[in-house]
Write a protein that holds these residues in place. Structure first.
Motif, PDB file in Angstrom:
ATOM      1  N   LEU A 293       0.747  -1.453  -0.412  1.00 32.76           N
ATOM      2  CA  LEU A 293      -0.098  -0.223  -0.132  1.00 32.76           C
ATOM      3  C   LEU A 293       0.589   1.167   0.297  1.00 32.76           C
ATOM      4  O   LEU A 293       0.779   2.330  -1.030  1.00 32.76           O
ATOM      5  CB  LEU A 293      -0.879   0.600   1.300  1.00 32.76           C
ATOM      6  N   SER A 294       1.997   1.323   0.864  1.00 28.32           N
ATOM      7  CA  SER A 294       2.577   1.884   1.155  1.00 28.32           C
ATOM      8  C   SER A 294       2.958   2.499  -0.329  1.00 28.32           C
ATOM      9  O   SER A 294       3.468   3.887  -0.960  1.00 28.32           O
ATOM     10  CB  SER A 294       4.141   2.113   1.784  1.00 28.32           C
ATOM     11  N   ASP A 295       4.087   1.406  -1.178  1.00 27.50           N
ATOM     12  CA  ASP A 295       4.479   1.701  -2.503  1.00 27.50           C
ATOM     13  C   ASP A 295       3.704   2.378  -3.417  1.00 27.50           C
ATOM     14  O   ASP A 295       3.959   2.983  -4.568  1.00 27.50           O
ATOM     15  CB  ASP A 295       5.183   0.504  -2.719  1.00 27.50           C
ATOM     16  N   PHE A 296       2.064   1.751  -3.844  1.00 26.39           N
ATOM     17  CA  PHE A 296       1.053   2.398  -4.269  1.00 26.39           C
ATOM     18  C   PHE A 296       0.725   4.033  -4.081  1.00 26.39           C
ATOM     19  O   PHE A 296       1.157   4.495  -4.787  1.00 26.39           O
ATOM     20  CB  PHE A 296       0.167   1.481  -4.211  1.00 26.39           C
ATOM     21  N   VAL A 297       0.863   4.341  -3.061  1.00 32.22           N
ATOM     22  CA  VAL A 297       0.447   5.206  -2.434  1.00 32.22           C
ATOM     23  C   VAL A 297       1.553   6.464  -2.758  1.00 32.22           C
ATOM     24  O   VAL A 297       1.612   7.968  -3.228  1.00 32.22           O
ATOM     25  CB  VAL A 297       0.796   5.803  -0.894  1.00 32.22           C
ATOM     26  N   VAL A 298       3.104   6.262  -2.814  1.00 32.34           N
ATOM     27  CA  VAL A 298       4.281   6.953  -3.399  1.00 32.34           C
ATOM     28  C   VAL A 298       4.170   6.959  -4.619  1.00 32.34           C
ATOM     29  O   VAL A 298       4.372   8.744  -5.041  1.00 32.34           O
ATOM     30  CB  VAL A 298       5.469   6.059  -2.530  1.00 32.34           C
TER      31      VAL A 298
ATOM     32  N   ASN B  32       3.896   9.849  -9.152  1.00 28.70           N
ATOM     33  CA  ASN B  32       3.960  10.144 -11.185  1.00 28.70           C
ATOM     34  C   ASN B  32       2.684  10.546 -11.377  1.00 28.70           C
ATOM     35  O   ASN B  32       1.684   9.046 -11.425  1.00 28.70           O
ATOM     36  CB  ASN B  32       4.818   8.678 -11.182  1.00 28.70           C
ATOM     37  N   PRO B  33       2.522  10.930 -11.809  1.00 30.14           N
ATOM     38  CA  PRO B  33       0.960  11.398 -12.430  1.00 30.14           C
ATOM     39  C   PRO B  33       0.245   9.916 -13.125  1.00 30.14           C
ATOM     40  O   PRO B  33      -0.609   8.779 -13.609  1.00 30.14           O
ATOM     41  CB  PRO B  33       1.101  12.383 -13.571  1.00 30.14           C
ATOM     42  N   LEU B  34       1.739   9.267 -13.963  1.00 29.56           N
ATOM     43  CA  LEU B  34       0.962   8.106 -15.051  1.00 29.56           C
ATOM     44  C   LEU B  34       0.678   7.001 -14.097  1.00 29.56           C
ATOM     45  O   LEU B  34       0.245   5.921 -14.568  1.00 29.56           O
ATOM     46  CB  LEU B  34       2.517   7.624 -15.860  1.00 29.56           C
ATOM     47  N   ALA B  35       1.187   6.701 -12.795  1.00 30.37           N
ATOM     48  CA  ALA B  35       1.102   5.922 -12.251  1.00 30.37           C
ATOM     49  C   ALA B  35      -0.826   5.890 -12.076  1.00 30.37           C
ATOM     50  O   ALA B  35      -0.780   4.974 -11.634  1.00 30.37           O
ATOM     51  CB  ALA B  35       1.911   5.663 -10.379  1.00 30.37           C
ATOM     52  N   ARG B  36      -1.420   6.643 -11.517  1.00 28.69           N
ATOM     53  CA  ARG B  36      -2.893   6.795 -11.832  1.00 28.69           C
ATOM     54  C   ARG B  36      -3.184   5.986 -12.834  1.00 28.69           C
ATOM     55  O   ARG B  36      -4.085   5.246 -12.615  1.00 28.69           O
ATOM     56  CB  ARG B  36      -2.958   8.060 -11.217  1.00 28.69           C
ATOM     57  N   ARG B  37      -2.884   6.604 -14.027  1.00 34.23           N
ATOM     58  CA  ARG B  37      -3.587   5.840 -14.944  1.00 34.23           C
ATOM     59  C   ARG B  37      -3.423   4.763 -15.146  1.00 34.23           C
ATOM     60  O   ARG B  37      -4.367   4.260 -15.565  1.00 34.23           O
ATOM     61  CB  ARG B  37      -2.967   6.575 -16.367  1.00 34.23           C
ATOM     62  N   SER B  38      -2.460   4.223 -15.423  1.00 35.77           N
ATOM     63  CA  SER B  38      -1.718   2.817 -15.077  1.00 35.77           C
ATOM     64  C   SER B  38      -2.769   1.523 -14.163  1.00 35.77           C
ATOM     65  O   SER B  38      -3.363   0.867 -15.099  1.00 35.77           O
ATOM     66  CB  SER B  38      -0.282   2.701 -15.511  1.00 35.77           C
ATOM     67  N   THR B  39      -2.682   2.833 -13.044  1.00 39.60           N
ATOM     68  CA  THR B  39      -3.365   1.615 -11.648  1.00 39.60           C
ATOM     69  C   THR B  39      -5.094   1.700 -12.649  1.00 39.60           C
ATOM     70  O   THR B  39      -5.821   0.562 -12.185  1.00 39.60           O
ATOM     71  CB  THR B  39      -3.750   1.774 -10.755  1.00 39.60           C
ATOM     72  N   ALA B  40      -5.704   3.279 -12.982  1.00 43.85           N
ATOM     73  CA  ALA B  40      -7.427   2.865 -13.357  1.00 43.85           C
ATOM     74  C   ALA B  40      -7.899   1.941 -14.773  1.00 43.85           C
ATOM     75  O   ALA B  40      -9.302   1.641 -14.403  1.00 43.85           O
ATOM     76  CB  ALA B  40      -7.554   4.417 -13.276  1.00 43.85           C
ATOM     77  N   GLY B  41      -6.842   1.819 -15.601  1.00 38.70           N
ATOM     78  CA  GLY B  41      -7.054   1.043 -16.505  1.00 38.70           C
ATOM     79  C   GLY B  41      -6.422  -0.276 -16.119  1.00 38.70           C
ATOM     80  O   GLY B  41      -6.907  -1.419 -17.209  1.00 38.70           O
ATOM     81  N   GLN B  42      -6.536  -0.989 -14.858  1.00 40.52           N
ATOM     82  CA  GLN B  42      -6.383  -2.257 -14.421  1.00 40.52           C
ATOM     83  C   GLN B  42      -7.564  -2.488 -13.995  1.00 40.52           C
ATOM     84  O   GLN B  42      -8.927  -1.967 -14.052  1.00 40.52           O
ATOM     85  CB  GLN B  42      -5.657  -2.944 -13.562  1.00 40.52           C
TER      86      GLN B  42
END
Length: 336
Positions: free
Chosen positions: A316-321, A326-336
């Motif tokens: 959870l901590s690594d995901f939040v960081v 990184n804005p791209l991390a938000r998009r890639s997660t939303a698409g999963q």
């Protein structure tokens, strides 16, 4: 008709260069000139530039770094306005027309616009930069030490007069790169900044396949904060000597502080995360709580997410960081 130059500074980006030049030549504003400065490329870049003939003004120089290319670009730009387009980015066809309409509204030092984020292959990621719109009087906040939200280099159009008040910038050392730092923040010390809240180009981010806390292309996340501090020292000297302005010794910027946050907490143990939060997070938290560009909702949300890093569950901590940095991390997660 007022004239604007699109200056493309290139070094060994032959695989993207033609796309950048084509996007500059495709502008529908008649008073657009295109200048390509090649900073001593050793790949096939110079052959590509040569294929455009008289449609572009080509300048070939020895390798000196990005700041040296900007210094030369500001010097030779004989137009009222200029856009420095990175050679791996692109402008959309109506970008210059939109920018020039905004410049006509007042005596502006800079007009900035949103950039869509694309991956190395040119595919849209769904993200864009920046996420926050700054006030017109960015200079006042900058004089108080706050770096205002700005797109990367290619998302800014400048009054050449404003840039000539700041450039040339000392070359070498940390200043081989990061020329857009001096253009973006130096221009705001000279005059007002206006923002267009629509995407007029695309910013290419490399190495987006693997989840990461890094977003910037030019510098590693651990090196960028140090570089920013050194550039701030140089900007203070320029402001004092050329503009008779006294900037504070230190600056405040969430983008800068989240680099420390990311490099310190990503993959860190629970004890290390708590230790950083208790002893080293003061500047990071200050750029959230006192941020003059954010509303209460964004401040509260960022604080809440940051606190989740203190829970005893490292995934959870690594995901939040990643989500924060990184804005791209938000998009890639939303698409999963």
């Amino acid at each position: 008709m007022k004239q604007i130059a699109i200056v493309i500074c290139n070094y060994n980006y032959e695989r993207f260069l033609a796309e950048a030049i084509d996007s500059a030549l495709a502008q529908d504003y008649p008073g657009t000139r295109v200048i390509v400065i090649d900073d001593g490329s050793t790949d096939g870049s110079r052959a590509i530039i040569g294929q455009y003939g008289s449609r572009v003004k080509a300048v070939f120089k020895e390798n000196g770094g990005q700041v040296s290319a900007y210094n030369l670009g500001v010097e030779i730009a004989d137009t009222e306005y200029v856009i420095f387009l990175d050679s791996d980015d692109v402008l959309y066809p109506g970008a210059v027309s939109e920018v020039m309409r905004k410049f006509e509204e007042g005596d502006l030092a800079k007009v900035q616009f949103r950039l869509d984020v694309i991956d190395e292959a040119g595919k849209q990621t769904g993200a864009h930069v920046p996420h926050t719109e700054p006030p017109v009087d960015c200079g006042r906040l900058l004089r108080d030490g706050w770096l205002y939200p700005s797109p990367p280099a290619s998302g800014n159009a400048y009054s050449v007069r404003a840039l000539k008040a700041v450039f040339p910038v000392p070359e070498g050392g940390i200043n081989r790169y990061g020329a857009d730092f001096y253009a973006i923040y130096g221009a705001a010390l000279v005059g007002p900044v206006a923002t267009l809240t629509l995407s007029l180009g695309a910013y290419r981010v490399h190495h987006t396949a693997t989840p990461s806390v890094s977003f910037a292309n030019s510098e590693q996340i651990k090196k960028a904060p140090k570089a920013f501090k050194e550039r701030w020292v140089t900007l203070r000297e320029i402001a004092k000597e050329r503009l008779d302005l006294e900037l504070p010794p230190a600056f405040h910027d969430f983008a800068h502080e989240k680099a420390y946050f990311g490099s310190s907490l990503y993959h860190a143990s629970l004890s290390a995360r708590w230790r950083w939060m208790l002893h080293d997070s003061r500047a990071y938290l200050h750029t959230i709580v006192a941020n003059p560009f954010w509303g209460l909702k964004k401040k509260a949300g960022t604080l809440f997410l940051s606190c989740l890093c203190l829970l005893p569950y490292s995934p959870l901590s690594d995901f939040v960081v990643r989500y924060i940095t990184n804005p791209l991390a938000r998009r890639s997660t939303a698409g999963q």
